[in-house]
Motif scaffolding. Structure first.
Motif, PDB file in Angstrom:
ATOM      1  N   GLU A  85       6.889 -39.246  63.553  1.00 22.68           N
ATOM      2  CA  GLU A  85       5.515 -39.176  63.052  1.00 22.68           C
ATOM      3  C   GLU A  85       5.213 -37.838  62.393  1.00 22.68           C
ATOM      4  OE1 GLU A  85       3.117 -41.216  62.712  1.00 22.68           O
ATOM      5  OE2 GLU A  85       3.792 -42.987  63.810  1.00 22.68           O
ATOM      6  N   ALA A  86       5.985 -36.816  62.731  1.00 18.40           N
ATOM      7  CA  ALA A  86       5.703 -35.465  62.224  1.00 18.40           C
ATOM      8  C   ALA A  86       6.308 -35.201  60.856  1.00 18.40           C
ATOM      9  CB  ALA A  86       6.213 -34.430  63.223  1.00 18.40           C
ATOM     10  N   ILE A  87       7.135 -36.116  60.348  1.00 18.66           N
ATOM     11  CA  ILE A  87       7.806 -35.890  59.073  1.00 18.66           C
ATOM     12  C   ILE A  87       7.001 -36.538  57.944  1.00 18.66           C
ATOM     13  CG2 ILE A  87       9.881 -36.373  57.711  1.00 18.66           C
ATOM     14  CD1 ILE A  87      11.509 -36.147  60.229  1.00 18.66           C
ATOM     15  N   PRO A  88       6.493 -35.757  56.990  1.00 20.90           N
ATOM     16  CA  PRO A  88       5.747 -36.348  55.867  1.00 20.90           C
ATOM     17  C   PRO A  88       6.687 -37.159  54.969  1.00 20.90           C
ATOM     18  CG  PRO A  88       5.324 -33.979  56.075  1.00 20.90           C
ATOM     19  CD  PRO A  88       6.498 -34.282  56.940  1.00 20.90           C
ATOM     20  N   VAL A  89       6.286 -38.385  54.634  1.00 23.38           N
ATOM     21  CA  VAL A  89       7.097 -39.248  53.777  1.00 23.38           C
ATOM     22  C   VAL A  89       6.210 -39.834  52.689  1.00 23.38           C
ATOM     23  CG1 VAL A  89       8.558 -41.298  53.638  1.00 23.38           C
ATOM     24  CG2 VAL A  89       8.670 -39.834  55.666  1.00 23.38           C
ATOM     25  N   VAL A  90       6.661 -39.717  51.445  1.00 21.64           N
ATOM     26  CA  VAL A  90       6.014 -40.367  50.310  1.00 21.64           C
ATOM     27  C   VAL A  90       6.757 -41.670  50.042  1.00 21.64           C
ATOM     28  CG1 VAL A  90       5.543 -40.231  47.834  1.00 21.64           C
ATOM     29  CG2 VAL A  90       5.215 -38.215  49.296  1.00 21.64           C
ATOM     30  N   VAL A  91       6.035 -42.788  49.983  1.00 24.74           N
ATOM     31  CA  VAL A  91       6.647 -44.067  49.653  1.00 24.74           C
ATOM     32  C   VAL A  91       6.723 -44.167  48.137  1.00 24.74           C
ATOM     33  CG1 VAL A  91       6.457 -46.572  49.818  1.00 24.74           C
ATOM     34  CG2 VAL A  91       5.847 -45.144  51.775  1.00 24.74           C
ATOM     35  N   GLY A  92       7.934 -44.185  47.605  1.00 31.33           N
ATOM     36  CA  GLY A  92       8.106 -44.223  46.163  1.00 31.33           C
ATOM     37  C   GLY A  92       9.570 -44.232  45.784  1.00 31.33           C
ATOM     38  N   ASP A  93       9.833 -44.226  44.495  1.00 32.16           N
ATOM     39  CA  ASP A  93      11.186 -44.270  43.951  1.00 32.16           C
ATOM     40  C   ASP A  93      11.786 -42.861  43.996  1.00 32.16           C
ATOM     41  OD1 ASP A  93      13.485 -44.462  42.370  1.00 32.16           O
ATOM     42  OD2 ASP A  93      12.562 -45.847  40.952  1.00 32.16           O
ATOM     43  N   MET A  94      12.938 -42.732  44.640  1.00 28.90           N
ATOM     44  CA  MET A  94      13.534 -41.404  44.780  1.00 28.90           C
ATOM     45  C   MET A  94      13.913 -40.799  43.437  1.00 28.90           C
ATOM     46  SD  MET A  94      17.382 -42.093  46.189  1.00 28.90           S
ATOM     47  CE  MET A  94      18.588 -43.070  45.262  1.00 28.90           C
ATOM     48  N   ALA A  95      14.200 -41.621  42.430  1.00 29.80           N
ATOM     49  CA  ALA A  95      14.569 -41.082  41.121  1.00 29.80           C
ATOM     50  C   ALA A  95      13.411 -40.356  40.463  1.00 29.80           C
ATOM     51  CB  ALA A  95      15.074 -42.200  40.209  1.00 29.80           C
ATOM     52  N   ASP A  96      12.193 -40.732  40.819  1.00 33.11           N
ATOM     53  CA  ASP A  96      11.012 -40.074  40.254  1.00 33.11           C
ATOM     54  C   ASP A  96      10.660 -38.784  40.991  1.00 33.11           C
ATOM     55  OD1 ASP A  96      10.733 -42.127  38.408  1.00 33.11           O
ATOM     56  OD2 ASP A  96       9.440 -43.302  39.734  1.00 33.11           O
ATOM     57  N   VAL A  97      11.158 -38.624  42.224  1.00 32.46           N
ATOM     58  CA  VAL A  97      10.852 -37.461  43.061  1.00 32.46           C
ATOM     59  C   VAL A  97       9.351 -37.147  42.967  1.00 32.46           C
ATOM     60  CG1 VAL A  97      11.640 -35.142  43.745  1.00 32.46           C
ATOM     61  CG2 VAL A  97      13.182 -36.645  42.506  1.00 32.46           C
ATOM     62  N   PRO A  98       8.504 -38.064  43.464  1.00 35.17           N
ATOM     63  CA  PRO A  98       7.059 -37.932  43.252  1.00 35.17           C
ATOM     64  C   PRO A  98       6.383 -36.947  44.203  1.00 35.17           C
ATOM     65  CG  PRO A  98       7.516 -39.919  44.503  1.00 35.17           C
ATOM     66  CD  PRO A  98       8.856 -39.303  44.184  1.00 35.17           C
ATOM     67  N   VAL A  99       6.867 -35.713  44.222  1.00 36.73           N
ATOM     68  CA  VAL A  99       6.296 -34.638  45.023  1.00 36.73           C
ATOM     69  C   VAL A  99       6.313 -33.376  44.165  1.00 36.73           C
ATOM     70  CG1 VAL A  99       6.915 -35.579  47.296  1.00 36.73           C
ATOM     71  CG2 VAL A  99       8.588 -34.218  46.037  1.00 36.73           C
TER      72      VAL A  99
END
Length: 259
Positions: A98-112
């Motif tokens: 629960e402590a790890i921030p995760v963005v749901v998305g395509d890894m190729a876009d690296v949306p961070v």
């Protein structure tokens, strides 16, 4: 021997409408992903912790946290990108998940936004990007979020055409139970360096198909992707224990740096 140039885009053999879906693998395999037999994550966590500095580290295709959780237990702040919510749910159910921030998305876009001193992509998952130009996108976007001097680490197998020939010429029995039987088939396209794998499960009343594809590359071709993104190969090892990489190595850990 590695091919001298990067192959043409994978236009044959891979059905873009299915296999280019970044969440396909996670949706299909989340229920059985955390099974015995997956690689021990501890050597990878030790290796990556030595490169993370003060963090944070970003894992592309974080999945169920197989590597991220032991890396976090070493005091490294870890963030992730994952296309399948089903895999994120597995991560969340584990201690520390629960402590790890995760963005749901395509890894190729690296949306961070970054920056990160360390970005990493393990377990051959670079090759899961089968669409034309998506591996290039992944490298370019990883370079974009790296801090100056940051490292992008790739774990991948070294293609072996002899293995391809064996797999393509046999039906692999995947599992047999009282209720079902599963077989696995492969088809390789040598020109485009792609393959399609189909896991077929027969049950009373129906048949289930789980397609999967890869666009594999030799280490020298991955170096070309990195160079085009402005990254430089710093080191290459056979495994996470830093055994020397050589002509007989079947896997590699490659460390690329942003100048």
């Amino acid at each position: 021997m590695a091919p001298p140039t990067t192959p043409p885009p994978p236009t044959n053999g891979l059905k873009a409408s299915i296999l280019d879906d970044p969440g396909l693998f996670g949706r299909q395999w989340a229920a059985t992903y955390d099974r015995p037999g997956n690689p021990d994550p501890e050597p990878a966590a030790d290796f990556l912790a030595g490169l993370a500095g003060g963090g944070p580290a970003l894992e592309l295709a974080i999945g169920s946290g197989r590597v991220a959780l032991p890396l976090a237990s070493r005091g490294v702040a870890v963030e992730g990108i994952e296309a399948a919510p089903e895999m994120v749910a597995l991560l969340r159910d584990k201690p520390g998940g629960e402590a790890i921030p995760v963005v749901v998305g395509d890894m190729a876009d690296v949306p961070v936004p970054g920056p990160y001193p360390l970005v990493y992509l393990v377990f051959n998952t670079l090759f899961n990007l089968t669409g034309a130009g998506r591996q290039e996108d992944c490298f370019r976007n990883a370079a974009r979020v790296l801090a100056p001097g940051g490292a992008f680490v790739i774990e991948a197998f070294v293609p072996d055409p002899a293995v391809f020939d064996r797999e393509e010429q046999q039906v692999q029995v995947w599992s047999v139970t009282e209720e079902s039987a599963s077989i696995r088939l492969h088809r390789y396209d040598r020109e485009t360096q792609t393959f399609v794998r189909q896991t077929i499960t027969f049950r009373d009343g129906g048949v289930e198909l789980k397609p999967f594809g890869m666009h594999y590359r030799w280490p020298e071709q991955i170096d070309e992707l990195a160079a085009a993104a402005g990254l430089t190969l710093e080191a290459r090892w056979e495994n996470w224990r830093r055994d020397p990489f050589g002509p007989e190595s079947r896997d590699h850990i490659s460390v690329y740096r942003r100048p």
